[in-house]
Structures are given as structure tokens and as C-alpha cells.
Design a protein around this motif. Structure first.
Motif, PDB file in Angstrom:
ATOM      1  N   ILE A  33       0.715   8.785   1.987  1.00 12.78           N
ATOM      2  CA  ILE A  33       1.309   8.615   3.311  1.00 12.78           C
ATOM      3  C   ILE A  33       2.811   8.830   3.202  1.00 12.78           C
ATOM      4  CG2 ILE A  33       1.643   7.013   5.215  1.00 12.78           C
ATOM      5  CD1 ILE A  33      -0.873   5.595   4.312  1.00 12.78           C
ATOM      6  N   PRO A  34       3.403   9.746   4.005  1.00 13.99           N
ATOM      7  CA  PRO A  34       4.853   9.981   3.952  1.00 13.99           C
ATOM      8  C   PRO A  34       5.618   8.696   4.230  1.00 13.99           C
ATOM      9  CG  PRO A  34       3.742  11.663   5.253  1.00 13.99           C
ATOM     10  CD  PRO A  34       2.727  10.605   4.980  1.00 13.99           C
ATOM     11  N   PRO A  35       6.811   8.534   3.614  1.00 19.29           N
ATOM     12  CA  PRO A  35       7.596   7.302   3.810  1.00 19.29           C
ATOM     13  C   PRO A  35       7.884   6.992   5.272  1.00 19.29           C
ATOM     14  CG  PRO A  35       8.473   8.587   1.987  1.00 19.29           C
ATOM     15  CD  PRO A  35       7.426   9.447   2.630  1.00 19.29           C
ATOM     16  N   GLN A  36       8.216   8.023   6.076  1.00 18.70           N
ATOM     17  CA  GLN A  36       8.517   7.770   7.477  1.00 18.70           C
ATOM     18  C   GLN A  36       7.297   7.284   8.239  1.00 18.70           C
ATOM     19  OE1 GLN A  36       8.740  10.603   5.913  1.00 18.70           O
ATOM     20  NE2 GLN A  36       7.828  12.319   7.044  1.00 18.70           N
ATOM     21  N   GLU A  37       6.105   7.731   7.816  1.00 19.20           N
ATOM     22  CA  GLU A  37       4.880   7.274   8.466  1.00 19.20           C
ATOM     23  C   GLU A  37       4.564   5.840   8.067  1.00 19.20           C
ATOM     24  OE1 GLU A  37       1.465   7.345  10.848  1.00 19.20           O
ATOM     25  OE2 GLU A  37       3.238   8.631  10.785  1.00 19.20           O
ATOM     26  N   ARG A  38       4.863   5.471   6.835  1.00 16.40           N
ATOM     27  CA  ARG A  38       4.627   4.104   6.382  1.00 16.40           C
ATOM     28  C   ARG A  38       5.461   3.109   7.180  1.00 16.40           C
ATOM     29  NH1 ARG A  38       2.575   2.986   1.058  1.00 16.40           N
ATOM     30  NH2 ARG A  38       1.645   4.840   0.124  1.00 16.40           N
ATOM     31  N   GLU A  39       6.673   3.514   7.598  1.00 18.37           N
ATOM     32  CA  GLU A  39       7.545   2.622   8.352  1.00 18.37           C
ATOM     33  C   GLU A  39       6.992   2.336   9.741  1.00 18.37           C
ATOM     34  OE1 GLU A  39      11.374   4.366   8.403  1.00 18.37           O
ATOM     35  OE2 GLU A  39      11.708   4.155   6.244  1.00 18.37           O
ATOM     36  N   ARG A  40       6.213   3.279  10.287  1.00 22.13           N
ATOM     37  CA  ARG A  40       5.658   3.093  11.629  1.00 22.13           C
ATOM     38  C   ARG A  40       4.247   2.513  11.608  1.00 22.13           C
ATOM     39  NH1 ARG A  40       7.653   8.469  12.210  1.00 22.13           N
ATOM     40  NH2 ARG A  40       5.525   9.222  12.115  1.00 22.13           N
ATOM     41  N   ARG A  41       3.534   2.743  10.555  1.00 22.50           N
ATOM     42  CA  ARG A  41       2.118   2.416  10.494  1.00 22.50           C
ATOM     43  C   ARG A  41       1.882   0.993   9.992  1.00 22.50           C
ATOM     44  NH1 ARG A  41      -2.130   6.225   7.168  1.00 22.50           N
ATOM     45  NH2 ARG A  41      -4.008   4.960   7.416  1.00 22.50           N
ATOM     46  N   TYR A  58     -16.464 -19.979  -1.488  1.00 22.32           N
ATOM     47  CA  TYR A  58     -16.116 -18.585  -1.278  1.00 22.32           C
ATOM     48  C   TYR A  58     -15.355 -18.493   0.035  1.00 22.32           C
ATOM     49  CZ  TYR A  58     -20.225 -18.942   1.707  1.00 22.32           C
ATOM     50  OH  TYR A  58     -21.128 -19.350   2.640  1.00 22.32           O
ATOM     51  N   GLY A  59     -14.643 -17.382   0.237  1.00 24.10           N
ATOM     52  CA  GLY A  59     -13.847 -17.290   1.451  1.00 24.10           C
ATOM     53  C   GLY A  59     -13.405 -15.873   1.749  1.00 24.10           C
ATOM     54  N   VAL A  60     -12.726 -15.711   2.879  1.00 25.72           N
ATOM     55  CA  VAL A  60     -12.214 -14.418   3.321  1.00 25.72           C
ATOM     56  C   VAL A  60     -10.897 -14.627   4.062  1.00 25.72           C
ATOM     57  CG1 VAL A  60     -13.525 -14.508   5.479  1.00 25.72           C
ATOM     58  CG2 VAL A  60     -12.777 -12.298   4.598  1.00 25.72           C
ATOM     59  N   ARG A  61      -9.964 -13.695   3.891  1.00 21.75           N
ATOM     60  CA  ARG A  61      -8.698 -13.679   4.627  1.00 21.75           C
ATOM     61  C   ARG A  61      -8.532 -12.302   5.259  1.00 21.75           C
ATOM     62  NH1 ARG A  61      -4.897 -17.810   2.925  1.00 21.75           N
ATOM     63  NH2 ARG A  61      -5.784 -18.974   1.180  1.00 21.75           N
ATOM     64  N   LEU A  62      -8.010 -12.282   6.470  1.00 16.45           N
ATOM     65  CA  LEU A  62      -7.753 -11.031   7.161  1.00 16.45           C
ATOM     66  C   LEU A  62      -6.343 -11.101   7.736  1.00 16.45           C
ATOM     67  CD1 LEU A  62      -9.114  -8.336   7.962  1.00 16.45           C
ATOM     68  CD2 LEU A  62      -9.688  -9.399  10.148  1.00 16.45           C
ATOM     69  N   ASP A  63      -5.407 -10.388   7.108  1.00 14.33           N
ATOM     70  CA  ASP A  63      -4.002 -10.407   7.514  1.00 14.33           C
ATOM     71  C   ASP A  63      -3.592  -9.056   8.071  1.00 14.33           C
ATOM     72  OD1 ASP A  63      -3.930 -12.957   6.596  1.00 14.33           O
ATOM     73  OD2 ASP A  63      -2.348 -12.648   5.116  1.00 14.33           O
ATOM     74  N   ILE A  64      -2.628  -9.062   8.977  1.00 13.59           N
ATOM     75  CA  ILE A  64      -2.079  -7.841   9.556  1.00 13.59           C
ATOM     76  C   ILE A  64      -0.596  -7.769   9.230  1.00 13.59           C
ATOM     77  CG2 ILE A  64      -1.591  -6.599  11.693  1.00 13.59           C
ATOM     78  CD1 ILE A  64      -4.097  -7.818  12.872  1.00 13.59           C
ATOM     79  N   SER A  65      -0.169  -6.616   8.720  1.00  8.35           N
ATOM     80  CA  SER A  65       1.248  -6.368   8.451  1.00  8.35           C
ATOM     81  C   SER A  65       1.765  -5.366   9.482  1.00  8.35           C
ATOM     82  CB  SER A  65       1.429  -5.793   7.039  1.00  8.35           C
ATOM     83  OG  SER A  65       2.783  -5.462   6.800  1.00  8.35           O
ATOM     84  N   PRO A  66       2.894  -5.647  10.134  1.00 10.43           N
ATOM     85  CA  PRO A  66       3.409  -4.733  11.155  1.00 10.43           C
ATOM     86  C   PRO A  66       3.704  -3.330  10.632  1.00 10.43           C
ATOM     87  CG  PRO A  66       4.490  -6.868  11.296  1.00 10.43           C
ATOM     88  CD  PRO A  66       3.699  -6.862  10.027  1.00 10.43           C
ATOM     89  N   THR A  67       4.086  -3.203   9.348  1.00 11.44           N
ATOM     90  CA  THR A  67       4.305  -1.901   8.728  1.00 11.44           C
ATOM     91  C   THR A  67       3.479  -1.831   7.452  1.00 11.44           C
ATOM     92  OG1 THR A  67       6.245  -2.744   7.532  1.00 11.44           O
ATOM     93  CG2 THR A  67       6.629  -1.670   9.657  1.00 11.44           C
ATOM     94  N   PHE A  68       3.169  -0.621   7.014  1.00 10.01           N
ATOM     95  CA  PHE A  68       2.233  -0.444   5.911  1.00 10.01           C
ATOM     96  C   PHE A  68       2.673  -1.171   4.648  1.00 10.01           C
ATOM     97  CE2 PHE A  68       0.125   1.753   2.443  1.00 10.01           C
ATOM     98  CZ  PHE A  68      -1.180   1.841   2.916  1.00 10.01           C
ATOM     99  N   ASP A  69       3.956  -1.060   4.318  1.00 12.17           N
ATOM    100  CA  ASP A  69       4.471  -1.711   3.116  1.00 12.17           C
ATOM    101  C   ASP A  69       5.478  -2.807   3.457  1.00 12.17           C
ATOM    102  OD1 ASP A  69       3.053  -0.555   1.028  1.00 12.17           O
ATOM    103  OD2 ASP A  69       4.357   1.205   0.956  1.00 12.17           O
ATOM    104  N   GLY A  70       5.393  -3.359   4.669  1.00 18.53           N
ATOM    105  CA  GLY A  70       6.322  -4.400   5.068  1.00 18.53           C
ATOM    106  C   GLY A  70       6.101  -5.697   4.317  1.00 18.53           C
ATOM    107  N   PRO A  71       7.129  -6.545   4.232  1.00 11.90           N
ATOM    108  CA  PRO A  71       7.005  -7.784   3.457  1.00 11.90           C
ATOM    109  C   PRO A  71       6.210  -8.880   4.161  1.00 11.90           C
ATOM    110  CG  PRO A  71       9.182  -7.646   4.450  1.00 11.90           C
ATOM    111  CD  PRO A  71       8.506  -6.339   4.741  1.00 11.90           C
ATOM    112  N   PHE A  72       6.135  -8.851   5.491  1.00 13.11           N
ATOM    113  CA  PHE A  72       5.470  -9.920   6.233  1.00 13.11           C
ATOM    114  C   PHE A  72       4.034  -9.537   6.594  1.00 13.11           C
ATOM    115  CE2 PHE A  72       9.953 -10.830   7.151  1.00 13.11           C
ATOM    116  CZ  PHE A  72       9.995 -12.198   6.895  1.00 13.11           C
ATOM    117  N   SER A  73       3.144 -10.523   6.567  1.00 17.08           N
ATOM    118  CA  SER A  73       1.793 -10.350   7.105  1.00 17.08           C
ATOM    119  C   SER A  73       1.318 -11.689   7.649  1.00 17.08           C
ATOM    120  CB  SER A  73       0.828  -9.821   6.043  1.00 17.08           C
ATOM    121  OG  SER A  73       0.643 -10.757   4.997  1.00 17.08           O
ATOM    122  N   PHE A  74       0.476 -11.626   8.672  1.00 18.06           N
ATOM    123  CA  PHE A  74      -0.028 -12.821   9.342  1.00 18.06           C
ATOM    124  C   PHE A  74      -1.506 -12.616   9.646  1.00 18.06           C
ATOM    125  CE2 PHE A  74       4.319 -11.848  10.519  1.00 18.06           C
ATOM    126  CZ  PHE A  74       5.003 -13.021  10.235  1.00 18.06           C
TER     127      PHE A  74
END
Length: 211
Positions: A33-41, A58-74
């Protein structure tokens, strides 16, 4: 209940395999994935924790990050377990020798911050926080469950994501203290009472798929 629990686990694992199949295919084809696309995706981080070595949880987690390689996820998490009289119940209860306990469910919200990206994205240490509610039942011997408690919990953690080559499939390890808050901390069983600990250790190892 045990049959339903196994069915839920099989369903979660099957969904993870299906979700990860196209990801593996893309990686095998050398998708970059191009760097500029990672910033938007954005990205979805799916973690699946298989039953522990003592078959307890046993368990499962499902987190969403606003950007592909961003530091935050929720996101959200869920777990369950047939603890019996295993290591799991001894870390959560005082008086575990009086009976056995079962974690009916735990559900909560999850947040994570990636502190650094090392070795070209292969290692990503992070700090996280999980908060939610859980329900326990306890019994003596093999009789019916006798005591029950619903508690709030708070689990700060430190951990690391291992994603070889900054790929989409890897592992997540985390650990830290846990804290429970409840008005019903003593679960009555035939031989006495099992007491839910206020502070307990947490640790997990999970399969990670980045979608």
C-alpha cells in the motif's frame, strides 16, 4: 452450555480464517500500500485468543484504527471460559480450593496506543486499557452452580504486536494488572465462600489479523 460455548468458539475461528484468507493472498501476491494511501486508509485489527493451556478461557477483540498504521485504535472485546478449578480461577478467587468457578461472559471496550514501530514495522510495543463487565458463577463438586456475581473490571496493559515484515498477520501479547468493582464479592458454595479478588494478574497471547 459447554456445547454452545464450543460452537461459539468454532464460529469465531471459522470467521477469522475466512477474514484472513484474502489478506494472506494479498500478501503472497506482494501487495504494497503506497504511503499516501496508508495515511487515508483505516484498518481493522482482529485478535483471537484460543483457549488457554488449561482450557480455561478464550476471547476476541475487534479494534478500528483511523489510519492503516496510526498509533491509536479503539474497539470492543469479549471473552468466556469454563475455568473449573484451574489456574484461571486461582488467580481470580481466594478460597479456590472450596470449589470451581466459571466465567459466563466478559464484554467491554478497548483502547490502544502504539508507542513505537521497530524493525520496519515488525515489532510494535503498545499500552492499552480495557473496561467492561463480567459475570461469574461458582459451585462445589459437580452440583448445580450456587453463587453468582456480576462485576465491573478495569485492565491497563502493556504489550507488543508482532507483524513479520509489517504484514497483516501476526501475534499480539499483553499483560498487566486487573481490578474488579462489585457489591457481590463473596460467592457461597457448600464448603464456605469463594471471594473475588480486587486485584488480579492478566496475560494473553492472540492471533492478529489486520484487515
Amino acid at each position: 452450555m459447554k456445547t454452545q460455548t464450543k460452537g461459539m468458539l468454532k464460529g469465531v475461528l471459522a470467521a477469522a480464517v475466512l477474514a484472513g484468507a484474502p489478506v494472506l493472498a494479498d500478501d503472497a501476491a506482494g501487495e504494497r500500500i503506497p504511503p499516501q494511501e496508508r495515511e487515508r486508509r483505516g484498518a481493522v485489527l482482529l485478535e483471537i485468543s484460543p483457549p488457554a493451556l488449561d482450557a480455561s478461557m478464550y476471547g476476541v477483540r475487534l479494534d478500528i484504527s483511523p489510519t492503516f498504521d496510526g498509533p491509536f485504535s479503539f474497539g470492543l472485546m469479549a471473552r468466556a471460559g469454563q475455568w473449573g478449578n484451574s489456574v484461571g480461577v486461582r488467580t481470580r478467587f481466594e478460597g479456590a480450593d472450596l470449589g470451581e468457578a466459571k466465567l459466563n461472559y466478559a464484554v467491554g471496550a478497548d483502547a490502544r496506543y502504539t508507542v513505537a514501530t521497530l524493525f520496519q514495522g515488525t515489532l510494535r510495543p503498545f499500552v492499552g486499557l480495557t473496561a467492561g463487565f463480567e459475570e461469574f458463577v461458582a459451585r462445589s463438586d459437580k452440583g448445580p452452580y450456587q453463587g453468582a456475581s456480576t462485576a465491573a473490571f478495569l485492565e491497563p496493559a502493556v504489550g507488543v504486536m508482532f507483524r513479520p515484515g509489517a504484514g497483516r498477520v501476526g501475534l499480539t501479547a499483553r499483560g498487566g494488572p486487573g481490578f474488579t468493582f462489585t457489591d457481590v464479592r463473596h460467592l457461597k458454595v457448600t464448603g464456605g465462600e469463594m471471594t473475588l479478588r480486587q486485584v488480579y494478574p492478566t496475560a494473553s497471547l492472540a492471533l492478529l489479523v489486520v484487515l
